[in-house]
Design an enzyme around this catalytic site. Structure first.
Site, PDB file in Angstrom:
ATOM      1  N   LYS A  71       0.852  -1.208   0.000  1.00  0.00           N
ATOM      2  CA  LYS A  71       0.000   0.000   0.000  1.00  0.00           C
ATOM      3  C   LYS A  71       0.879   1.247   0.000  1.00  0.00           C
ATOM      4  CE  LYS A  71      -3.771  -2.400   2.311  1.00  0.00           C
ATOM      5  NZ  LYS A  71      -4.381  -2.817   3.574  1.00  0.00           N
ATOM      6  N   GLN A 115      -4.076  -1.050   9.822  1.00  0.00           N
ATOM      7  CA  GLN A 115      -4.029  -2.399   9.268  1.00  0.00           C
ATOM      8  C   GLN A 115      -4.627  -3.408  10.256  1.00  0.00           C
ATOM      9  OE1 GLN A 115      -3.048  -3.209   6.101  1.00  0.00           O
ATOM     10  NE2 GLN A 115      -3.709  -5.292   6.556  1.00  0.00           N
ATOM     11  N   ASP A 138     -10.480   3.534   4.700  1.00  0.00           N
ATOM     12  CA  ASP A 138     -10.733   2.091   4.699  1.00  0.00           C
ATOM     13  C   ASP A 138     -12.214   1.803   4.968  1.00  0.00           C
ATOM     14  OD1 ASP A 138      -9.135   0.007   4.037  1.00  0.00           O
ATOM     15  OD2 ASP A 138      -8.461  -0.460   6.064  1.00  0.00           O
TER      16      ASP A 138
END
Ligand code: NAP
Length: 312
Positions: A71, A115, A138
């Site tokens: 990413k 994450q 996200d």
């Protein structure tokens, strides 16, 4: 949409199929990344702002480290600013919350990605709830997820993998309104938010999970079948309605002596058999996988645009 199923001409002749259209997720993701790169350059030229994505990684899970590396690399490749935060697995919840709060208030940071999974002693809900809604690229802040499930409400951002699936369906011209969509899997990350996105687009959605009895009759009724369960080649040809659009989210490692690494990735769908029945299908790799990061990049640009609009 490309529909390759040909109706049998009469009852005595065996049904005739031609191979499914292979949905090229890698190419679609590349198009999205190129678009993001152009938009980032334009935003910088117009307002002097470089969109910035902060990644927060806690612990030493090798897969999480690999995902975050990938990413961050894409972020930099597209001319976006990447801020990486890595914390040891002993980090307390209070410390992670404090970092996320600081990033939420930092004007150089437009998107925040925590994450997952976090170490077991840290509540995901507590941490994700601290991500500013306008920076929640996200889409996992519980408020954004809640809005996803409510009529006439829109989250600021939708989770990236499910949003990538919708993008693939829309770009291939798959009608969603009124379609019978069956989603295999109900995880917070993929299955559940995807079901809500499909419902929001007026599909009739059936969600299957590990306690669903007799899945095949349900999947055989699907115009759109999405597999997100993490079970190697679970979806076989007899589970698929001729002409259906099949999206394979699964990523499973299997042994393959012909590869230098001794392994390769396959999906939740028996690709070779199902492509003879489906109208369109995504491969693994090269289907949904590349879409996840592409959607993250797109969300980051949108977040920077929101921040810029607030300042002007
Ligand atoms: P997960 O959290 O493990 O959830 C799996 C889901 O599948 C659960 O809802 C589970 O049901 C259901 N399930 C498991 N076995 C089943 C069975 N035999 N029949 C029916 N349902 C079954 O997994 P996830 O995070 O959603 O990921 C799913 C797959 O997608 C994995 O292979 C993962 O690697 C992949 N993935 C890919 C991407 C990408 O970018 N392409 C992103 C995320 C995940 P219960 O709820 O009843 O337990």
């Amino acid at each position: 949409m490309h529909r390759s199923y040909r109706k049998p001409s009469n009852d005595t002749i065996a049904e005739e199929y031609v191979t499914a259209h292979i949905i090229d997720g890698a190419k679609i993701a590349e198009d999205i990344r190129n678009q993001v790169k152009r938009e980032a350059a334009a935003l910088k030229a117009k307002s002097g702002i470089t969109p910035g994505l902060a990644t927060v990684l806690v612990g030493d899970n090798p897969a999480s480290h690999a995902y975050v590396r990938s990413k961050r690399k894409t972020t930099a490749d597209l001319g976006l600013e990447s801020f990486g935060y890595e914390m040891p697995k002993e980090t307390t919840q209070a410390e992670v919350v404090a970092l996320v709060r600081r990033l939420s208030a930092d004007p150089k940071v437009h998107g925040i990605l925590v994450q997952l999974p976090l170490p077991a002693h840290i509540s995901e809900e507590a941490v994700l709830g601290e991500v500013a809604l306008d920076k929640d690229v996200d889409g996992f802040n519980p408020i954004n997820i809640g809005k996803l499930g409510m009529k006439n409400r829109s989250p600021t951002f939708a989770p990236c993998t499910p949003a990538g699936v919708i993008e693939l369906l829309e770009r291939t011209g798959t009608p969603l309104e009124g379609a019978n969509a069956v989603v295999l899997g109900r995880s917070n990350i993929v299955g559940l938010p995807l079901s809500l996105l499909l419902l929001g687009r007026n599909a009739t959605v059936t969600v299957c999970h590990s306690r669903t009895r007799d899945i095949a009759p349900l999947t055989r009724a699907a115009d759109i079948l999405v597999a997100a369960i993490g079970r190697t080649r679970f979806v076989t040809a007899h589970m698929v309605k001729p002409g259906a659009v099949v999206i394979d989210v699964g990523i499973n490692e299997i042994a393959d002596a012909s590869k230098k690494s001794g392994k390769r990735l396959v999906g939740d769908v028996d690709f070779d058999a199902v492509k003879e029945v489906a109208g369109a299908i995504t491969p693994v790799p090269g289907g949904v996988g590349p879409m996840t990061i592409a959607m993250l990049m797109r969300n980051t640009i949108r977040a920077a645009e929101i921040a810029t609009a607030k300042c002007t």
